[in-house]
Scaffold this motif. Structure first.
Motif, PDB file in Angstrom:
ATOM      1  N   ASP A  55       0.805  -1.220   0.000  1.00  0.00           N
ATOM      2  CA  ASP A  55       0.000   0.000   0.000  1.00  0.00           C
ATOM      3  C   ASP A  55       0.840   1.274   0.000  1.00  0.00           C
ATOM      4  O   ASP A  55       0.309   2.364  -0.032  1.00  0.00           O
ATOM      5  N   LYS A  56       2.146   1.124   0.009  1.00  0.00           N
ATOM      6  CA  LYS A  56       2.941   2.348  -0.114  1.00  0.00           C
ATOM      7  C   LYS A  56       3.690   2.330  -1.444  1.00  0.00           C
ATOM      8  O   LYS A  56       4.155   1.264  -1.879  1.00  0.00           O
ATOM      9  N   ARG A  57       3.795   3.493  -2.061  1.00  0.00           N
ATOM     10  CA  ARG A  57       4.497   3.663  -3.336  1.00  0.00           C
ATOM     11  C   ARG A  57       4.079   2.600  -4.349  1.00  0.00           C
ATOM     12  O   ARG A  57       4.920   1.918  -4.943  1.00  0.00           O
ATOM     13  N   VAL A  58       2.761   2.448  -4.502  1.00  0.00           N
ATOM     14  CA  VAL A  58       2.258   1.390  -5.382  1.00  0.00           C
ATOM     15  C   VAL A  58       2.711   1.568  -6.831  1.00  0.00           C
ATOM     16  O   VAL A  58       3.172   0.606  -7.449  1.00  0.00           O
ATOM     17  N   PRO A  59       2.618   2.773  -7.405  1.00  0.00           N
ATOM     18  CA  PRO A  59       3.024   2.898  -8.812  1.00  0.00           C
ATOM     19  C   PRO A  59       4.478   2.478  -9.023  1.00  0.00           C
ATOM     20  O   PRO A  59       4.795   1.749  -9.967  1.00  0.00           O
ATOM     21  N   GLU A  60       5.346   2.889  -8.104  1.00  0.00           N
ATOM     22  CA  GLU A  60       6.750   2.521  -8.251  1.00  0.00           C
ATOM     23  C   GLU A  60       6.933   1.013  -8.131  1.00  0.00           C
ATOM     24  O   GLU A  60       7.736   0.415  -8.838  1.00  0.00           O
ATOM     25  N   TYR A  61       6.173   0.422  -7.200  1.00  0.00           N
ATOM     26  CA  TYR A  61       6.256  -1.025  -7.001  1.00  0.00           C
ATOM     27  C   TYR A  61       5.871  -1.760  -8.284  1.00  0.00           C
ATOM     28  O   TYR A  61       6.571  -2.666  -8.751  1.00  0.00           O
ATOM     29  N   MET A  62       4.739  -1.354  -8.851  1.00  0.00           N
ATOM     30  CA  MET A  62       4.271  -2.031 -10.067  1.00  0.00           C
ATOM     31  C   MET A  62       5.270  -1.812 -11.199  1.00  0.00           C
ATOM     32  O   MET A  62       5.539  -2.729 -11.985  1.00  0.00           O
ATOM     33  N   ALA A  63       5.832  -0.598 -11.256  1.00  0.00           N
ATOM     34  CA  ALA A  63       6.813  -0.318 -12.309  1.00  0.00           C
ATOM     35  C   ALA A  63       8.025  -1.224 -12.142  1.00  0.00           C
ATOM     36  O   ALA A  63       8.537  -1.789 -13.122  1.00  0.00           O
ATOM     37  N   ALA A  64       8.460  -1.395 -10.900  1.00  0.00           N
ATOM     38  CA  ALA A  64       9.620  -2.246 -10.654  1.00  0.00           C
ATOM     39  C   ALA A  64       9.326  -3.686 -11.078  1.00  0.00           C
ATOM     40  O   ALA A  64      10.156  -4.348 -11.714  1.00  0.00           O
ATOM     41  N   PHE A  65       8.120  -4.159 -10.746  1.00  0.00           N
ATOM     42  CA  PHE A  65       7.769  -5.529 -11.127  1.00  0.00           C
ATOM     43  C   PHE A  65       7.725  -5.694 -12.633  1.00  0.00           C
ATOM     44  O   PHE A  65       8.194  -6.697 -13.183  1.00  0.00           O
ATOM     45  N   LEU A  66       7.135  -4.721 -13.299  1.00  0.00           N
ATOM     46  CA  LEU A  66       7.024  -4.833 -14.756  1.00  0.00           C
ATOM     47  C   LEU A  66       8.404  -4.743 -15.401  1.00  0.00           C
ATOM     48  O   LEU A  66       8.698  -5.465 -16.368  1.00  0.00           O
ATOM     49  N   LEU A  67       9.244  -3.870 -14.867  1.00  0.00           N
ATOM     50  CA  LEU A  67      10.614  -3.799 -15.376  1.00  0.00           C
ATOM     51  C   LEU A  67      11.304  -5.150 -15.205  1.00  0.00           C
ATOM     52  O   LEU A  67      11.989  -5.637 -16.101  1.00  0.00           O
ATOM     53  N   MET A  68      11.074  -5.748 -14.052  1.00  0.00           N
ATOM     54  CA  MET A  68      11.706  -7.045 -13.809  1.00  0.00           C
ATOM     55  C   MET A  68      11.198  -8.091 -14.793  1.00  0.00           C
ATOM     56  O   MET A  68      11.978  -8.895 -15.304  1.00  0.00           O
ATOM     57  N   GLU A  69       9.897  -8.060 -15.064  1.00  0.00           N
ATOM     58  CA  GLU A  69       9.372  -9.037 -16.025  1.00  0.00           C
ATOM     59  C   GLU A  69      10.052  -8.861 -17.370  1.00  0.00           C
ATOM     60  O   GLU A  69      10.489  -9.832 -17.997  1.00  0.00           O
ATOM     61  N   ALA A  70      10.158  -7.597 -17.810  1.00  0.00           N
ATOM     62  CA  ALA A  70      10.779  -7.338 -19.107  1.00  0.00           C
ATOM     63  C   ALA A  70      12.205  -7.888 -19.135  1.00  0.00           C
ATOM     64  O   ALA A  70      12.621  -8.549 -20.090  1.00  0.00           O
ATOM     65  N   LEU A  71      12.942  -7.630 -18.067  1.00  0.00           N
ATOM     66  CA  LEU A  71      14.338  -8.062 -18.039  1.00  0.00           C
ATOM     67  C   LEU A  71      14.449  -9.579 -17.970  1.00  0.00           C
ATOM     68  O   LEU A  71      15.295 -10.178 -18.639  1.00  0.00           O
ATOM     69  N   MET A  72      13.569 -10.217 -17.192  1.00  0.00           N
ATOM     70  CA  MET A  72      13.612 -11.677 -17.105  1.00  0.00           C
ATOM     71  C   MET A  72      13.335 -12.318 -18.453  1.00  0.00           C
ATOM     72  O   MET A  72      14.011 -13.259 -18.866  1.00  0.00           O
ATOM     73  N   LEU A  73      12.305 -11.785 -19.125  1.00  0.00           N
ATOM     74  CA  LEU A  73      11.974 -12.359 -20.425  1.00  0.00           C
ATOM     75  C   LEU A  73      13.118 -12.104 -21.400  1.00  0.00           C
ATOM     76  O   LEU A  73      13.431 -12.953 -22.237  1.00  0.00           O
ATOM     77  N   GLY A  74      13.755 -10.948 -21.240  1.00  0.00           N
ATOM     78  CA  GLY A  74      14.911 -10.645 -22.069  1.00  0.00           C
ATOM     79  C   GLY A  74      16.031 -11.657 -21.882  1.00  0.00           C
ATOM     80  O   GLY A  74      16.667 -12.085 -22.850  1.00  0.00           O
ATOM     81  N   VAL A  75      16.259 -12.048 -20.664  1.00  0.00           N
ATOM     82  CA  VAL A  75      17.309 -13.037 -20.397  1.00  0.00           C
ATOM     83  C   VAL A  75      17.072 -14.299 -21.216  1.00  0.00           C
ATOM     84  O   VAL A  75      17.982 -14.824 -21.855  1.00  0.00           O
ATOM     85  N   PHE A  76      15.813 -14.767 -21.194  1.00  0.00           N
ATOM     86  CA  PHE A  76      15.534 -16.039 -21.868  1.00  0.00           C
ATOM     87  C   PHE A  76      15.486 -15.884 -23.382  1.00  0.00           C
ATOM     88  O   PHE A  76      15.682 -16.847 -24.112  1.00  0.00           O
ATOM     89  N   ALA A  77      15.206 -14.659 -23.856  1.00  0.00           N
ATOM     90  CA  ALA A  77      15.062 -14.480 -25.302  1.00  0.00           C
ATOM     91  C   ALA A  77      16.340 -13.983 -25.964  1.00  0.00           C
ATOM     92  O   ALA A  77      16.461 -14.048 -27.180  1.00  0.00           O
ATOM     93  N   ALA A  78      17.294 -13.493 -25.176  1.00  0.00           N
ATOM     94  CA  ALA A  78      18.479 -12.871 -25.780  1.00  0.00           C
ATOM     95  C   ALA A  78      19.341 -13.880 -26.512  1.00  0.00           C
ATOM     96  O   ALA A  78      19.562 -14.991 -26.029  1.00  0.00           O
TER      97      ALA A  78
END
Lengths: 510, 678
Positions: A103-126
């Protein structure tokens, strides 16, 4: 459809959504994150359906030269495909798990999670070595933030430890990568996978990569960051950490160490087996005496990941396919177990096992699902983890029956610590008044856990859906490592021929 | 579709419906669905069995779904039906359906009946998967599945700490067995290149005498594989060394004890050895070990059974002992006799357990036999069926006609003697002594329970019942008194009541089995190679030699049975003070036997405490004291950056820090590329 850069889309959607999140309020950020991760799940499912297991090794290939010699090279084989599936499957669940509890800094939290998803998928696709490196190490940053900002009381210490361990590994890996690029004159992973490095150099390269992957795995004795990181991370952070980030170590071994340095890998088989064997016994015993739920599951992860390293370095099909299945199964089951901890943590705000008890009374639905995941964790046949553990142990036995004996003790110890945990949480009488008053799973929580349970049974009953995509890729790795495959200690010697047969042989000789 | 599909999968379907939907559809529909599925299964199983008896049926394998395909490791979900499976189908579905029915009465007051019936049906499904397995992995699936169901049912009354402890112990001890079973499967796969049971059995003779490396040794292949697999069998069938979980498993409701811990699951080990008998036949060492372990268990468990006061524990040790008979029968090559005893034992042991349940029901959950006495007239039906069960287990019969146990136990003792080997002879004597003890403890149970004067008044359970104290937890309790003396006589004003029909009908039907299962099927199991039709390694030579044993061997079983009866009669009817006198005179032996030869204490010191000690050592001294101290903490201290970084983080520079890290990363990578492409 095939003309679309699907893999780029897969990476870009969470990235863009993550950027968007920073400019909206909490509620909108949650919805953006959920929708983006669901779109990625849909895209991933399309990839799974469209992937041709008997087709080319690399599919959905994209090539775009970037500045400074880095190429935006993406493409997946079956191994990457199933790990991408695992990631996109767990992400919406993570968002759902954070819906109320963050419940604190929710937008930043979601942004961090989405960034992480992008990077994780990048690892497997690179498909480019340095692109891989950027994704691989970049993925640490959002995780680091998630633990450091939204974590528990000791979060700074935990994130620092996490950072220090992984930094150590990645420096060595970067140096090795630079050498490889200089030697092979290419940054393309598919080309490097077929490149024969000098056997002498392989030894050092293997060790450098090992330093990074062993920390990620994590292998004993570089595992001590994991319990702290898990304990301090918010629930969804633990799910992704156990579910996907740990798999990057195994992915690294299977993508780099085995095909690029077959002789190097073979040389270190005893080393890996000894570390893995210690991990199984040592961390299982440590798990047995834990009083903190998350720590117990974290230690059990170390023990389970040892089945991955056993299987991978068995140099045979059963071992490697088993290791892949352990990664997938463990990804689901440990993620689900951390969610189960999260469910009761959200209600009682403690991870102390001693504060619970008797939850079968007031939370029957929870008790049922927790039992399913507990049984999957101990590798009961019919669940996902059995298939992987069974195959990887079969493979291990071929190379070293000693190693198989040590590794198989894991099935005894695993049952002991998991059932002890279950007993103390779900059976008996509630040990605190608050525990007895907790309510059963909400609809949202059912939506998080039930799909994982379905996946656990699917993988356990019909694993063919998951093995088929990477079967040929494992075959290609086996071709690469064939020349270095260790002989094993079976030495099956036929018995003395039967007297009758001996007579025939004697007659034939005359 | 082959009926076996319905036999196996209907109980699974029923378990899912009752387990997940029980809260919505209600208690009675849950019970109808589960019980019905097993009765359908029984109705479909008997014709299959009769088909093999009449010799008209051949083995069949029904494909269901592919399962694990990894290189040449190919296993599928498939259902195998042959004579051996048919025997097990009949045993499992018959006993299970009767136990389901019995539970209608026995569990009538329990609030979580849908859960109970779902577990029972789930168990039946797993057991049926086990006995229809055509490959070792599916057998392992069933093996673990019955283990899960057993765990859930032992711990069914999960508010009781003792039940939870017993459930955990059962699962973990079984896992020790599975450790061996698993290694056996791995080895078998690499030796034979397949996990299909018929393919392995066909290739087994070609592996005789070959050697293989294992854990640094070089050993006989078939001996190694059979012994590893046998460790699994020892765990599941509670053989000496891995038996400690079975008596504790009596914490589960009595119908569970009858179905799982007497008639079916615990016989899975025997079934496995019989199923893989062509493998075991290739290793004289392995069969010798099987014989010794079986004989030792038969003797050990029988001694412990003589000194227990909890009625269920007496029967539990009796089960353990009878399983020992089955193993040494298999060990000497009499697989037909082993399966025959499994078959007859299922009826009379389920009967004894359900009868005991009826007694416990009548005595308001009192399980201590010292508080029974004189129940013969109070619950006559239960008395008569228990008497039949006792006549069956002690092997009463004459001139080739008798109760079920008479046929199968005699066949085992005769086969052991006829096998002519040293270990066979040892097993014969161990079996004979165990038979004497069996007769003693069985009659002791009968005399203490049904004869003599009532001693109920002293029981706490009975006092609770009389005073209408219904706060008392509605669960079973074991040895409630540590006092070895008999409580004083007196009814305490309590009137035991006979159980309802739902309980009496299943017991009655099992009693028919306990009477007739012996002489009806003796010929097929013991003498007919046509009946087995290759599904076990039937030894025709031994089957003939069995009849040629000296006359004294044939009468041994009957003589020891009479001696045991006479001692029990003397000690508990004629001169009740004799039992107490024996205890006083041989206190050491009595305590040793009563305390189950101190296995639990030994294992606690040998395994449990050291595990916890090492766990703490590795955690505190290993992870925190060594790895962290010299690893991350040491590094931080050495470089002196730890504090700085931590300070930065705490002062809110996380974002900028992360950004610097990312930029640095990209910079380093770009530089590397530039350097590389130069």
């Amino acid at each position: 459809m095939t003309n679309l850069p699907l893999l780029t889309l897969l990476v870009a959607i969470p990235l863009v959504a993550g950027g968007l999140c920073l400019f909206v309020n909490a509620s909108a950020a949650r919805w953006i994150a959920l929708i983006a991760t669901l779109i990625d799940l849909a895209l991933g499912s399309y990839l799974w359906a469209a992937f041709d297991p008997n087709g080319a090794q690399w599919q959905f290939v994209e090539h775009l030269p970037l500045a400074a010699g880095i190429n935006w090279d993406l493409g997946i084989d079956g191994i990457a495909l199933v790990l991408i599936m695992l990631s996109v499957f767990l992400m919406p669940i993570c968002i759902g798990a954070s819906w109320r509890s963050i419940d604190k800094r929710v937008p930043e939290y979601m942004a961090a999670f989405l960034l992480m998803e992008a990077l994780m998928l990048g690892v497997f696709a690179a498909q480019d070595l340095f692109l891989f490196y950027v994704f691989f190490e970049g993925g640490l940053i959002p995780m680091y933030l998630i633990i450091g900002i939204w974590g528990g009381a000791e979060r700074i210490k935990a994130s620092y430890k996490f950072f220090l361990y992984t930094l150590f590994g990645s420096v060595l890996m970067l140096i090795a990568m630079i050498y490889m690029v200089l030697q092979a004159k290419t940054t393309s992973i598919p080309v490097l996978m077929a490149h024969d490095f000098p056997v002498d150099a392989q030894k050092w390269l293997w060790l450098a990569f090992f330093a990074s992957f062993a920390v990620k795995m994590p292998m004993w004795p570089v595992h001590t960051w994991l319990p702290d990181a898990h304990v301090q991370a918010p629930t969804a952070g633990s799910v992704i950490l156990a579910g996907v980030l740990l798999k990057m170590g195994g992915y690294g071994f299977i993508r780099f160490s085995l095909p690029m340095f077959p002789e190097g890998s073979a040389m270190f088989v005893p080393f890996v087996f000894v570390l893995s064997g210690i991990a199984v016994v040592y961390t299982s015993l440590v798990a047995l005496v834990q009083t903190d739920m998350k720590k117990l599951i974290a230690y059990s992860s170390v023990a389970h990941m040892a089945f991955v390293t056993f299987g991978l370095f068995a140099f045979n099909r059963q071992g490697i396919e088993g290791a892949m299945m352990v990664m997938l199964g463990h990804g689901l089951v440990s993620g689900a177990l951390f969610l189960c901890v999260g469910v009761v943590y959200d209600r009682l705000h403690t991870r102390e096992i001693a504060k619970y008890g008797g939850l079968s009374n007031n939370m029957p639905g929870y008790a049922l699902l927790f039992m399913v995941f507990t049984m999957a964790s101990v590798g009961l046949p019919g669940t996902s983890n059995f298939v992987g553990e069974f195959l990887s142990l079969v493979g291990t036995y071929k190379v070293s029956s000693w190693a198989a004996v040590v590794a198989t003790t894991g099935i005894i110890l695993g049952a002991a610590y998991m059932l002890l945990l279950y007993w103390r949480i779900a059976f008996g009488e509630a040990r605190t008044k608050e525990a007895a008053l907790m309510t059963d799973l909400s609809a949202r929580e059912w939506w998080l856990l039930a799909p994982i349970a379905a996946g656990v049974f699917w993988m356990g009953i019909y694993p063919e859906s998951f093995i088929r995509p990477f079967r040929n890729d494992v075959g290609r790795i086996l071709e690469r490592v064939e020349r270095a495959t260790p002989a094993g200690d079976m030495n099956l010697t036929p018995g003395k021929p039967q007297p009758q047969a001996e007579q025939h042989a004697a007659e034939a000789a005359h | 579709m082959h009926p076996v599909i319905f036999i196996v999968f209907l109980p699974l379907l029923a378990a899912i419906i009752a387990g997940l939907g029980g809260r919505w559809i209600g208690q009675t529909p849950s019970k109808v669905v589960t019980t019905g599925s097993l009765f359908i299964g029984a109705a479909l199983s008997w014709p299959i069995f009769i088909g093999y008896l009449t010799g008209g049926s051949q083995e069949q394998v029904v494909q269901v779904l592919s399962w694990i395909n990894s290189g040449n490791l190919q296993v599928a979900w498939e259902l195998r039906v042959d004579a051996l499976t048919a025997v097990m189908l009949v045993v499992v579905t018959t006993v299970s359906s009767l136990v389901h029915l019995y539970s209608w009465g026995y569990m009538a007051e329990d609030p979580s009946q849908p859960r109970f019936f779902a577990y029972l049906s789930l168990f039946s499904f797993a057991m049926l998967m086990l006995v229809t397995a055509n490959n070792l992995v599916q057998m392992f699936f069933g093996w673990e599945g019955v283990g899960l169901a057993s765990y859930l049912l032992i711990g069914f009354w999960y508010h009781k700490p003792s039940a939870n402890a017993a459930a955990l112990k059962a699962f973990v001890v079984n896992r020790v067995g599975d450790f061996g079973f698993s290694l056996g499967i791995f080895g078998t796969f690499w030796v034979f290149g397949t996990l299909s049971i018929p393919a392995i059995l066909a290739a087994a003779p070609s592996m005789a005498g070959s050697t293989v490396g294992f854990a640094g040794m070089h050993v006989d292949t078939m001996t190694l594989l059979c012994l590893l697999l046998f460790v699994g069998a020892m765990g599941k069938s509670a053989q000496l060394g891995l038996h400690t979980w079975l008596p504790d498993a009596m914490e589960g409701p009595t119908p569970v004890s009858a179905l799982i811990h007497a008639a079916t699951m615990v016989t899975a080990g025997v079934f496995m050895v019989c199923r893989l008998s062509p493998m075991f036949e290739q290793s004289a060492t392995a069969t010798m070990v099987v014989t010794f372990v079986g004989a030792a268990t038969a003797f050990f468990a029988a001694t412990v059974g003589t000194a227990q006061n909890d009625i269920k524990r007496v029967i539990a040790y009796s089960t353990c002992s009878q399983l020992g008979y089955m193993f040494f029968a298999a060990g000497v090559g009499a697989y037909g006799a082993a399966m025959f005893h499994l078959f007859t034992h299922a009826f009379f042991k389920a009967l004894l357990f359900l009868g005991a349940g009826s007694v416990i029901h009548a005595m308001h959950h009192e399980q201590d036999m010292r508080f029974y006495g004189g129940l013969r007239k109070e619950i006559p039906f239960t008395f008569w069926v228990m008497l039949i069960g006792t006549l069956a287990i002690t092997g009463v019969g004459i001139l080739g006609v008798g109760f079920a146990g008479y046929h199968s136990k005699d066949a085992i003792l005769e086969s052991a003697y006829a096998s002519g080997s040293v270990h066979g002879t040892i097993a014969f004597w161990a079996g004979a002594i165990a038979a004497l003890l069996t007769s003693f403890y069985s009659w002791r149970l009968m005399f203490l329970t049904f004869w003599g004067k009532p001693r109920w008044g002293a029981s706490e359970h009975i006092r609770h019942a009389v005073h209408g104290d219904h706060d008392h937890p509605d669960a079973e309790h074991g040895d409630s008194s540590h006092d070895d003396d008999m409580p004083p006589a007196g009814t305490g004003g309590y009137h035991p009541h006979e159980s309802p029909l739902t309980m009496l009908v299943p017991i009655g039907l099992l009693a028919v089995g306990a009477i007739a299962a012996g002489f009806t099927f003796s010929h097929y199991f013991l003498e007919s190679a046509e009946f087995w039709n290759g599904s076990v390694a039937f030894n025709e030579h031994l089957a003939h030699a069995m009849h040629g044993v000296p006359t004294w061997v044939k009468y041994t079983a009957t003589v020891v049975m009479l001696i045991g009866l006479a001692i029990a009669y003397n000690n508990y009817i004629r001169n009740p003070q004799d039992a107490a006198g024996f205890v006083k005179q041989f206190g050491g032996i009595y305590r040793f036997v009563k305390n189950k030869w101190y296995f639990d204490e030994l294992y606690d010191r040998l395994f449990i405490r050291p595990s916890l000690w090492f766990g703490r050592l590795f955690w505190m001294r290993g992870d925190e004291g060594t790895i962290d101290r010299f690893g991350p903490h040491g590094a931080a201290y050495a470089v002196g950056v730890g504090n700085k970084i931590t300070a930065r983080l705490q002062s809110g520079y996380l974002y900028s820090y992360a950004l610097v890290m990312l930029l640095g990363l990209i910079g380093a990578a770009s530089w590397a590329i530039w350097w590389a492409s130069k």
